[in-house]
Design a protein around this motif. Structure first.
Motif: not given
Length: 401
Positions: A37-41, A248-259
């Motif tokens: 499951g690796e994006p290829r676009h 996918p090679g950027l390795r970037s995301g975030f988490v959000a929620g309970d402070a």
């Protein structure tokens, strides 16, 4: 060495390599992989340009908490996407992709000194959930997805004794490998159980932007807001640019929620070394701020699934998922093959790779809910995916006579 390392299971793709060992597929057919499951676009040019335009920060150590401009960009996206208002300083934290964050979050949350420390994982599941649980010193409990529930988990089937020892539950919506989206009534059930037993909910939402109908998938914080839980108590959502923006090679995301949970998670990450490169942060700000490329990406997946799904539906138990870029297909009973036998023979005869569903699940409560199915990742270009589908149809017809 850490003795818990010995409890880890081989990763599905290692098992797949072993399954294909000694097989020589026809050289006349080019290999088509629907396995990983690796994006290829293509990665959007403006994201690449944002990286190259922001190389000056490489001379400085980045803060683990991230640049407030990135955190605000993430909070703004959550507002546009889910209609929730988040404090960028306390309720959002950048991470180096959802995979490492899911793993390290478990190390933050789980207290292995408590008797019977348990983590509930959907079954089938993303194997990082299991590995994170085991290396944190807890025991996984596998809650099966059921075909009759749109491959959703029957939470009522989890015994009260298990809930009482649960410290963390992993939710994957849209699901990998099934593509199922969890509805609001199930979120309500989990929130009530969390209030009763005190466990934390980690909501993995990395496939949230690939969907096929008008309504976008419901997110965890969105569900919490709709149910009046504006403090997002005991809830953290994980999202990523990998699938949304083809990076996918950027390795970037975030988490959000309970402070309060994110405050502890930030402390853990400060020691863990979870800071994001300033260059990646600037590219991420650009990506989170643009929706045109996401809409184009979604259009390509919709066209691809519209072309492939009807071909396979004629010969397999498969249908358009709620979301994600996977087809969760049943191996035809008349073939008399297990999912592993099907995958090996398909590779041997048609040079097409699919992933056995049993590799993505565990034997629990008397059965393996992935057995008899295969996961197909429609990540290649449409023509290649259609070619793969036609080869699968030919394979099934050849073994059905």
């Amino acid at each position: 060495m850490n003795p818990l390392l010995s409890t880890l299971q081989p990763y599905p793709f290692e098992r797949l390599r072993q399954l294909f060992a000694g097989v020589t597929p026809p050289a006349t057919l080019p290999h088509i992989s629907l396995g990983m499951g690796e994006p290829r676009h293509p990665t959007p040019a403006f994201i690449q340009e944002a990286m190259t335009a922001n190389l000056g920060g490489l001379a400085n150590y980045p803060a683990t908490a991230g640049d407030i401009r990135l955190r605000q960009a993430c909070a703004d996206w959550m507002g546009r996407r889910y209609g929730v208002q988040l404090d960028a300083a306390t309720q959002v934290l950048p991470v180096n992709g959802s995979r490492e964050a899911l793993f390290s979050f478990a190390q933050t949350v789980i207290d292995p000194t408590r008797a019977g420390a348990t983590v509930i994982c959907p079954n089938p599941f993303y194997q990082i959930y299991e590995g994170a649980t085991l290396l944190a010193g807890a025991t996984p409990y596998y809650a099966a997805s059921e075909a009759g529930r749109n491959f959703g988990v029957n939470w009522d089937a989890v015994p009260d004794g298990v809930w009482a020892q649960t410290q963390l539950i992993f939710v994957c919506s849209p699901g990998n490998p099934t593509g199922a989206v969890m509805p609001l009534d199930e979120w309500k059930k989990l929130f009530e159980l969390s209030d009763r037993y005190g466990f934390v909910i980690a909501s993995d939402e990395c496939y949230s932007e690939i969907y096929f109908r008008d309504d976008a998938p419901l997110g965890g914080v969105e569900a919490a807001k709709q149910l009046g839980r504006s403090d997002f108590r005991n809830l953290v959502a994980f999202t990523s640019l990998s699938k949304r923006s083809n990076v996918p090679g950027l390795r970037s995301g975030f988490v959000a929620g309970d402070a309060q949970l994110l405050k502890s998670f930030l402390l853990y990450r400060t020691y863990h070394g979870g800071a994001m490169s300033p260059t990646v942060q600037m590219a991420s700000i650009a990506a989170w701020g643009d929706e045109a490329h996401v809409e184009d990406n979604r259009r390509m997946y919709r066209e691809k699934f519209a072309a492939v799904t009807p071909l396979l539906a004629d010969v397999m138990d498969v249908r358009l998922p709620d979301a994600s870029f996977y087809l969760w297909a049943g191996v035809p009973a008349q073939l008399g093959m297990s999912d592993t036998e099907f995958a090996r023979a398909l590779f041997a005869e048609q040079h097409v790779t699919v992933l056995p569903g049993s590799y993505l699940a565990r034997d629990a409560q008397g059965h393996n809910p992935g057995a008899g199915r295969v996961r197909m990742a429609l990540v290649a270009e449409t023509a290649e995916c259609v070619d793969a589908a036609r080869r699968i149809v030919q394979f099934i017809h050849s073994h059905s006579n």
